[in-house]
Design an enzyme around this catalytic site. Structure first.
Site, short mmCIF file in Angstrom:
data_model
loop_
_atom_site.label_atom_id
_atom_site.label_comp_id
_atom_site.label_asym_id
_atom_site.label_seq_id
_atom_site.Cartn_x
_atom_site.Cartn_y
_atom_site.Cartn_z
CB CYS A 57 -0.89 -0.01 1.25
SG CYS A 57 -1.87 1.49 1.49
CB CYS B 272 -3.45 3.13 -5.38
SG CYS B 272 -4.66 2.31 -4.31
#
EC number: 5.1.1.3
Length: 262
Positions: free
Chosen positions: A73, A188
């Site tokens: 992440c 992302c």
């Protein structure tokens, strides 16, 4: 039985990294951890989120004793990576950062866009990557507050809003002096799940740069190769931990496709 590799994300985005990691480290067990109780991370104040992630990893490291912990992440790693390494120096952390360096090496037009969450766009870490590796490029930072949630909906076979998605990616497409954006960095891990829609909706073709393969190669570099563990293989699917405790049938069906069980 060998120690597992822990893959951590705010939700389902880290499954893109798990998928690639299994191709290179198939002899290892994995534990997938989704901090979905706190999803989306973009809604949090930075200090509170950093403290949450560091505290959560204390429990995860104690419970799973991983060979490596992969922060799949961008938002989590650019915010809390240094704090995690300081708090748990005996644990090997593999981070996720925007793939700005390879984008700068590949671009022909010199126009690169980074599609990220607002938190990743705000982070000084991201701007330092641009200064260090993309000084000769014009880099456009685009932070979307909604695309990660749209990816979660798509994965769970819920309707997604194509007009909303188009509005979010549109600023990535820049024209200047007869040149056009030719690479969009997917900063992302949720976003690669939306890549087919991005290609469909894009005003012109670009290279959508998915970092998952590079992350998997880094895991392979830092985690020793292990003999095939027949006992581990006989256990079946790897565990998935969701911090909300959610146990929905549609989630269980999705995880089966990634070799996981709640």
């Amino acid at each position: 039985m060998s120690a597992p590799i822990l893959i951590f994300d705010s939700g389902l985005g880290g499954l893109t990294v798990l998928r690639e990691a299994r191709l290179l480290l198939g002899e290892h067990r994995f534990v997938y951890v989704a901090d979905d109780a706190a999803f989306p991370y973009g809604d949090w104040e930075e200090e509170a989120l950093r403290a949450r992630i560091v505290a959560l990893f204390g429990d995860l490291i104690r419970d799973h004793q991983p060979a490596a912990a992969v922060i799949a992440c961008n938002t989590a790693f650019t915010l809390a990576g240094e704090a995690l390494r300081a708090a748990y120096p005996q644990t090997c952390f593999v981070g996720t950062v925007p793939a700005i360096k390879p984008a700068a090496e590949r671009t022909a037009s010199g126009l690169v866009s980074v599609l990220a969450t607002p938190g990743t766009v705000r982070r000084a870490y991201t701007r330092e990557l641009i200064r260090s590796f993309a000084g000769q490029c014009a880099v456009t930072l685009v932070g979307s507050p909604v695309l990660a949630a749209q990816a979660e909906r798509l994965l769970q076979r819920l309707p997604v809003d194509e007009e909303l998605i188009l509005a979010q990616i549109a600023p990535c497409f820049v024209e200047a002096d007869g040149r056009r954006t030719d690479i969009v960095v997917l900063a992302c891990t949720h976003y690669p799940f939306l890549a087919p829609l991005f290609r469909k909706l894009a005003p012109w073709p670009v290279d959508w740069l998915d970092p998952a393969e590079a992350i998997a190669r880094q895991i392979r570099r830092v985690v020793p190769e292990a003999p095939f563990d027949r006992d581990a293989a006989n256990l079946g699917r790897d565990p998935a931990v969701f911090t909300s405790g959610r146990k929905a049938p549609e989630l269980e069906r999705l995880l089966v496709g990634f070799g996981l069980k709640l």
